[in-house]
Scaffold this active site. Sequence first.
Site, PDB file in Angstrom:
ATOM      1  N   THR A  29       0.850  -1.200   0.000  1.00 22.60           N
ATOM      2  CA  THR A  29       0.000   0.000   0.000  1.00 22.60           C
ATOM      3  C   THR A  29       0.883   1.247   0.000  1.00 22.60           C
ATOM      4  O   THR A  29       0.630   2.197  -0.758  1.00 22.60           O
ATOM      5  CB  THR A  29      -0.948  -0.005   1.219  1.00 22.60           C
ATOM      6  OG1 THR A  29      -1.487  -1.319   1.386  1.00 22.60           O
ATOM      7  CG2 THR A  29      -2.091   0.972   1.030  1.00 22.60           C
ATOM      8  N   GLY A  85       1.281   1.883   5.526  1.00 24.89           N
ATOM      9  CA  GLY A  85       0.195   0.896   5.508  1.00 24.89           C
ATOM     10  C   GLY A  85      -0.011   0.250   6.872  1.00 24.89           C
ATOM     11  O   GLY A  85       0.614   0.636   7.866  1.00 24.89           O
ATOM     12  N   GLY A  98       4.032  -6.636   9.216  1.00 22.39           N
ATOM     13  CA  GLY A  98       3.927  -7.778   8.301  1.00 22.39           C
ATOM     14  C   GLY A  98       5.126  -7.846   7.363  1.00 22.39           C
ATOM     15  O   GLY A  98       5.490  -8.923   6.888  1.00 22.39           O
ATOM     16  N   GLY A  99       5.739  -6.712   7.124  1.00 21.84           N
ATOM     17  CA  GLY A  99       6.925  -6.670   6.257  1.00 21.84           C
ATOM     18  C   GLY A  99       8.217  -6.577   7.054  1.00 21.84           C
ATOM     19  O   GLY A  99       9.284  -6.322   6.487  1.00 21.84           O
ATOM     20  N   GLU A 105       9.640   1.956  10.838  1.00 23.81           N
ATOM     21  CA  GLU A 105       8.319   2.556  10.580  1.00 23.81           C
ATOM     22  C   GLU A 105       7.839   3.348  11.792  1.00 23.81           C
ATOM     23  O   GLU A 105       7.313   4.452  11.663  1.00 23.81           O
ATOM     24  CB  GLU A 105       7.299   1.462  10.239  1.00 23.81           C
ATOM     25  CG  GLU A 105       7.530   0.848   8.878  1.00 23.81           C
ATOM     26  CD  GLU A 105       6.614  -0.325   8.584  1.00 23.81           C
ATOM     27  OE1 GLU A 105       6.364  -0.582   7.404  1.00 23.81           O
ATOM     28  OE2 GLU A 105       6.162  -1.004   9.529  1.00 23.81           O
TER      29      GLU A 105
HETATM   30  C1  5RP Z   1       5.545  -3.535   6.953  1.00 26.07           C
HETATM   31  C2  5RP Z   1       4.195  -3.070   7.315  1.00 26.07           C
HETATM   32  C3  5RP Z   1       3.220  -2.867   6.217  1.00 26.07           C
HETATM   33  O1  5RP Z   1       2.805  -1.541   6.230  1.00 26.07           O
HETATM   34  C4  5RP Z   1       2.059  -3.777   6.431  1.00 26.07           C
HETATM   35  O2  5RP Z   1       2.535  -5.107   6.472  1.00 26.07           O
HETATM   36  C5  5RP Z   1       1.001  -3.627   5.333  1.00 26.07           C
HETATM   37  O3  5RP Z   1       1.511  -4.114   4.138  1.00 26.07           O
HETATM   38  P1  5RP Z   1       0.654  -4.106   2.809  1.00 26.07           P
HETATM   39  O4  5RP Z   1       0.365  -2.691   2.487  1.00 26.07           O
HETATM   40  O5  5RP Z   1       1.549  -4.780   1.809  1.00 26.07           O
HETATM   41  O6  5RP Z   1      -0.597  -4.910   3.071  1.00 26.07           O
HETATM   42  O7  5RP Z   1       3.874  -2.842   8.450  1.00 26.07           O
HETATM   43  O8  5RP Z   1       6.316  -3.794   8.099  1.00 26.07           O
END
Ligand code: 5RP
Length: 221
Positions: A29, A85, A98-99, A105
């Site tokens: 995102t 995101g 998640g990333g 962040e």
């Molecule tokens: C990475 C994050 C991302 O913002 C989160 O995983 C959302 O990812 P996406 O936009 O691909 O769904 O926190 O650490």
Amino acid sequence: MANKKANAARKALEFLEEGQIIGLGSGTTAAEFIRMLGEKAEAGFKIDACVPTSFDSRIHAIKYGLSRYLCDPDQVRGIAVAVDGADAVGQGYVVKGGGAALTREKVVAYNAAQFIVIADDSKLAKAGKVVVALECIKFSAPFVLKTLGKLGYDASIRVGTGKVGPIISDNNNFIVDAKIEIKNAANLEAMLNNIPGVLENGIFTKFDKIIIGDEKGAREL
Ligand code: 5RP
């Protein structure tokens, strides 16, 4: 899904002002936002600088023509707005990580004058457990797992694809994922960060706007 993410990202662009220092989030995102920001800059919109939150966002910024704006935190006087995101959006909190980019962040988001979260409508948290990521130094990982177990959370070291064994964060650490039902997000955020060896966790309770994208457009929560 890509369309929903793009709609959320497009809406966030409306809150930017010329001449700002912008924090660039990580994930798909945020990548949509970076792509659109690149287009906007190309069309003449003035940006002072961009601070990426990961190698991922740095790569996207370069790909979308923003390389000349890229700066580290020690090269800017502050961050006006950060856009990022989320994996889950709840009442008074968002969950990120998640990333595996949660620490940078959070550093960028919490130090920005304004933090805008962009997410598609599938991220609206349903009742029950969510995965909360904790970045921890490798040495501490067995103890962190034990502590989380004692607290009643099912936790494991994150493994990925394209590499055997644990994934390594941009900061050279392990990521522990814990399944947690979030009740008091602010208390939980502080409590998890008190576990020795934990650098940061993926619960974010400080933000200014949440923009949710769907097939038709985007709305502020
Ligand atoms: C990475 C994050 C991302 O913002 C989160 O995983 C959302 O990812 P996406 O936009 O691909 O769904 O926190 O650490």
